[in-house]
Design an enzyme around this catalytic site. Structure first.
Site, PDB file in Angstrom:
ATOM      1  N   HIS A  50       0.839  -1.192   0.000  1.00  0.00           N
ATOM      2  CA  HIS A  50       0.000   0.000   0.000  1.00  0.00           C
ATOM      3  C   HIS A  50       0.880   1.250   0.000  1.00  0.00           C
ATOM      4  O   HIS A  50       2.099   1.160   0.175  1.00  0.00           O
ATOM      5  CB  HIS A  50      -0.950  -0.011   1.215  1.00  0.00           C
ATOM      6  CG  HIS A  50      -0.272  -0.006   2.538  1.00  0.00           C
ATOM      7  ND1 HIS A  50      -0.235  -1.094   3.382  1.00  0.00           N
ATOM      8  CD2 HIS A  50       0.415   0.974   3.182  1.00  0.00           C
ATOM      9  CE1 HIS A  50       0.427  -0.791   4.474  1.00  0.00           C
ATOM     10  NE2 HIS A  50       0.841   0.452   4.385  1.00  0.00           N
TER      11      HIS A  50
HETATM   12  P1  TYD Z   1      -1.775  -2.953   7.665  1.00  0.00           P
HETATM   13  O1  TYD Z   1      -1.332  -1.539   7.705  1.00  0.00           O
HETATM   14  O2  TYD Z   1      -2.564  -3.382   6.458  1.00  0.00           O
HETATM   15  O3  TYD Z   1      -0.522  -3.925   7.843  1.00  0.00           O
HETATM   16  P2  TYD Z   1       0.756  -4.215   6.921  1.00  0.00           P
HETATM   17  O4  TYD Z   1       0.979  -3.026   6.053  1.00  0.00           O
HETATM   18  O5  TYD Z   1       1.841  -4.444   7.893  1.00  0.00           O
HETATM   19  O6  TYD Z   1       0.514  -5.429   6.117  1.00  0.00           O
HETATM   20  O7  TYD Z   1      -2.595  -3.259   8.985  1.00  0.00           O
HETATM   21  C1  TYD Z   1      -3.037  -4.548   9.334  1.00  0.00           C
HETATM   22  C2  TYD Z   1      -4.322  -4.418  10.154  1.00  0.00           C
HETATM   23  O8  TYD Z   1      -4.050  -3.710  11.356  1.00  0.00           O
HETATM   24  C3  TYD Z   1      -5.409  -3.655   9.431  1.00  0.00           C
HETATM   25  O9  TYD Z   1      -6.639  -4.287   9.718  1.00  0.00           O
HETATM   26  C4  TYD Z   1      -5.387  -2.289  10.067  1.00  0.00           C
HETATM   27  C5  TYD Z   1      -4.880  -2.560  11.462  1.00  0.00           C
HETATM   28  N1  TYD Z   1      -4.071  -1.446  12.003  1.00  0.00           N
HETATM   29  C6  TYD Z   1      -4.603  -0.672  13.025  1.00  0.00           C
HETATM   30  O10 TYD Z   1      -5.720  -0.895  13.517  1.00  0.00           O
HETATM   31  N2  TYD Z   1      -3.852   0.339  13.524  1.00  0.00           N
HETATM   32  C7  TYD Z   1      -2.599   0.630  13.051  1.00  0.00           C
HETATM   33  O11 TYD Z   1      -1.945   1.571  13.546  1.00  0.00           O
HETATM   34  C8  TYD Z   1      -2.080  -0.174  11.970  1.00  0.00           C
HETATM   35  C9  TYD Z   1      -0.706   0.092  11.398  1.00  0.00           C
HETATM   36  C10 TYD Z   1      -2.848  -1.198  11.487  1.00  0.00           C
END
Ligand code: TYD
Length: 139
Positions: A50
């Protein structure tokens, strides 16, 4: 804005070990609003995929090792994060993917704002479209 931007942290070390200090608007180029960390990761399960419209982040691998693929819509480059005294700036509109985590990897991320799902661009085509729109504003 360069695609790969490392921040070298000073290490305060003595016979007792090492200490690294991270401070808002000093060695971190924004106000730190949120800190999160990833651990218990698998080499064959990449994460990220992303970009953020407004959020700025600095990723620090405080244990183990992983790879970060950075993409600004014009070029892409993979770098290794394996040092607790170096941060990688993930700026606005930088598509990023994390790959090849070692089992002991702990990736800490400092973020400029609270979690906000509407700031995420999770579709690569959408990311490219938004980059093109941004660029056309400056042409
Ligand atoms: P995501 O940012 O998609 O993880 P990565 O980029 O590491 O693969 O986040 C994973 C899940 O965690 C998603 O459901 C959103 C949640 N999340 C939060 O609730 N708060 C946060 O600060 C972050 C970074 C993620």
């Amino acid at each position: 804005m360069s695609l790969i931007s490392w921040i070298d942290f000073d290490v305060i070390g003595d016979a007792r070990g090492s200490l690294v200090v991270l401070e808002s608007d000093r060695n971190i180029p924004f106000h730190i609003t949120r800190v999160y960390y990833l651990y218990g990761l698998s080499a064959d399960i990449p994460r990220g995929f992303h970009a953020h419209r407004k959020l700025r982040q600095v990723a620090v691998c405080i244990n183990g090792k992983c790879e970060m693929l950075m993409d600004d819509g014009k070029s892409r480059q993979k770098v290794v994060l394996d040092s607790s005294s170096k941060g990688l700036l993930i700026d606005t509109m930088q598509w990023h993917e994390m790959h090849n985590f070692t089992e002991d990897c702990i990736l800490m991320v400092l973020a400029s704002d609270h979690y906000n799902e509407s700031d995420y661009i999770r579709n690569y085509e959408e990311f490219l479209n938004e980059i093109k729109c941004d660029d056309s504003l400056f042409e």
